[in-house]
Design an enzyme around this catalytic site. Structure first.
Site, PDB file in Angstrom:
ATOM      1  CB  THR A 103      36.407  50.192 -20.481  1.00 23.40           C
ATOM      2  OG1 THR A 103      36.699  51.537 -20.834  1.00 23.40           O
ATOM      3  CG2 THR A 103      36.751  49.968 -19.022  1.00 23.40           C
ATOM      4  CB  THR A 104      33.682  45.895 -21.383  1.00 22.38           C
ATOM      5  OG1 THR A 104      32.969  46.973 -20.758  1.00 22.38           O
ATOM      6  CG2 THR A 104      33.100  44.584 -20.899  1.00 22.38           C
ATOM      7  CE1 TYR A 138      50.077  58.833 -14.399  1.00 28.22           C
ATOM      8  CE2 TYR A 138      51.269  59.716 -16.268  1.00 28.22           C
ATOM      9  CZ  TYR A 138      51.225  59.363 -14.942  1.00 28.22           C
ATOM     10  OH  TYR A 138      52.334  59.547 -14.161  1.00 28.22           O
ATOM     11  CE1 TYR A 163      33.332  55.208 -21.820  1.00 27.98           C
ATOM     12  CE2 TYR A 163      35.088  53.910 -22.818  1.00 27.98           C
ATOM     13  CZ  TYR A 163      34.155  54.087 -21.819  1.00 27.98           C
ATOM     14  OH  TYR A 163      34.040  53.148 -20.822  1.00 27.98           O
ATOM     15  NE  ARG A 206      36.654  51.708 -16.173  1.00 31.39           N
ATOM     16  CZ  ARG A 206      37.260  50.586 -15.803  1.00 31.39           C
ATOM     17  NH1 ARG A 206      38.563  50.477 -15.917  1.00 31.39           N
ATOM     18  NH2 ARG A 206      36.570  49.569 -15.323  1.00 31.39           N
ATOM     19  CE  LYS A 260      30.487  53.339 -22.823  1.00 29.00           C
ATOM     20  NZ  LYS A 260      31.466  52.211 -22.850  1.00 29.00           N
ATOM     21  CB  ILE A 317      28.205  51.616 -25.460  1.00 32.68           C
ATOM     22  CG1 ILE A 317      28.001  52.296 -26.821  1.00 32.68           C
ATOM     23  CG2 ILE A 317      29.371  50.625 -25.539  1.00 32.68           C
ATOM     24  CD1 ILE A 317      29.194  53.090 -27.316  1.00 32.68           C
TER      25      ILE A 317
END
Length: 299
Positions: A47-48, A110, A136, A141, A164, A206
């Site tokens: 993501t980052t 989605y 994750y 999100r 995570k 993380i």
């Protein structure tokens, strides 16, 4: 004892040139900075790292560069997630060829699969690669949570080794820790919850903020690992403001803006990501100034 993907993992940003290309020299420089400052493993193209806007070849190339910089001494946990199981399996195979030591795989987003769909998705990926996989979970999100019984079920698959946890719920994290096998790794996906999670059995983080302050975060996590929570709290209390300001707007806008103010990279994003608003930037830079981190004050 720390294992390959415990302690501090940095969720690396992806630096771009002013023309919008991935800045390979900056990738090397930032990777080396992490390694030299005690980061225990590197986590690119998540993501980052603005992974949704990276071409598949760019994701693989970033991993190749970091593998070369790490030279086998710092593990690389490569992002390989998505909403099409077939595409994720193909990316996982490419990351293996690139030299990744493991995969961080986000819940499909989605299309909002059921818990059974989530299980079958990760099971299929695990069967297609020998690499260890960290799940994750970030429902904010993706739109779906990996419920604790599903995490426990996935934990029975040999190469699914951890999660995570970025649900933001310490209660859920505690439920996971009580439910999974003792050797299943539970990592924080929120910098500010790292210390509370480690106090109840989590194995590290993380991290976003370690893009800016890898040494301080590695010191905090190592103090918690040796049960020196007084030392860990002191570090946490000193840097928690930076942890929080990095989420004044959507990640990775604030952390990249802060890194640019520190002189670490060009502040370039790929649409739909844009720079933080001027008033947000002022707040970010105020926190950096307080910590002595603005350009010209770096160690």
């Amino acid at each position: 004892m720390r294992t390959k993907f415990t302690g501090l993992g940095t969720a690396l940003v992806t630096p771009f040139t002013k023309s919008g290309e991935m800045d390979e020299k900056a990738v090397r420089r930032l990777g080396r900075r992490q390694i030299d400052n005690g980061t225990h493993f590197l986590v690119p193209v998540g993501t980052t790292g603005e992974s949704p806007t990276l071409e598949p070849a760019e994701r693989v190339r970033m991993v190749e560069i970091l593998v070369d910089e790490a030279k086998g001494k710092t593990p690389i946990l490569a992002g390989a997630g998505g909403y099409d199981t077939r595409e994720v399996i193909q990316l996982a195979k490419e990351m293996q060829k690139a030299g990744a030591d493991g995969l961080l795989s986000v819940t499909p987003y989605y299309n909002k699969p059921t818990q059974e769909g989530i299980y079958q998705h990760f099971k299929a990926i695990a069967e297609a690669t020998p690499l260890p996989i960290i799940l994750y979970n970030i429902a904010g999100r993706t739109g779906v949570n990996i419920d604790t019984p599903t995490v426990a079920r996935l934990a029975q698959i040999p190469n699914i080794i951890g999660v995570k946890e970025a649900s933001g719920s310490l209660s859920q994290m505690c439920d996971v820790l009580r439910t999974v096998p003792s050797d299943f790794i539970v990592l924080s996906g929120d910098d500010a919850l790292t210390l509370p999670l480690m106090a109840v059995g989590g194995r590290g983080v993380i991290s976003v903020v370690s893009n800016q302050i890898p040494k301080e975060m590695s010191q905090m996590v190592e103090a918690a690992e040796r049960n020196d929570f007084a030392a860990a709290r002191a570090i946490h209390n000193r840097i928690v403001g930076l942890m929080q300001i990095n989420f004044i707007e959507s990640n990775p806008g604030p952390v990249k803006s802060g890194m640019a103010a520190m002189g670490l990279l060009e502040e370039v994003y790929r649409l739909p990501m844009v720079p933080p608003k001027p008033e947000s930037k002022a707040k970010i830079e105020a926190v950096l100034k307080e910590l002595g981190l603005l350009k010209g004050a770096l160690v």
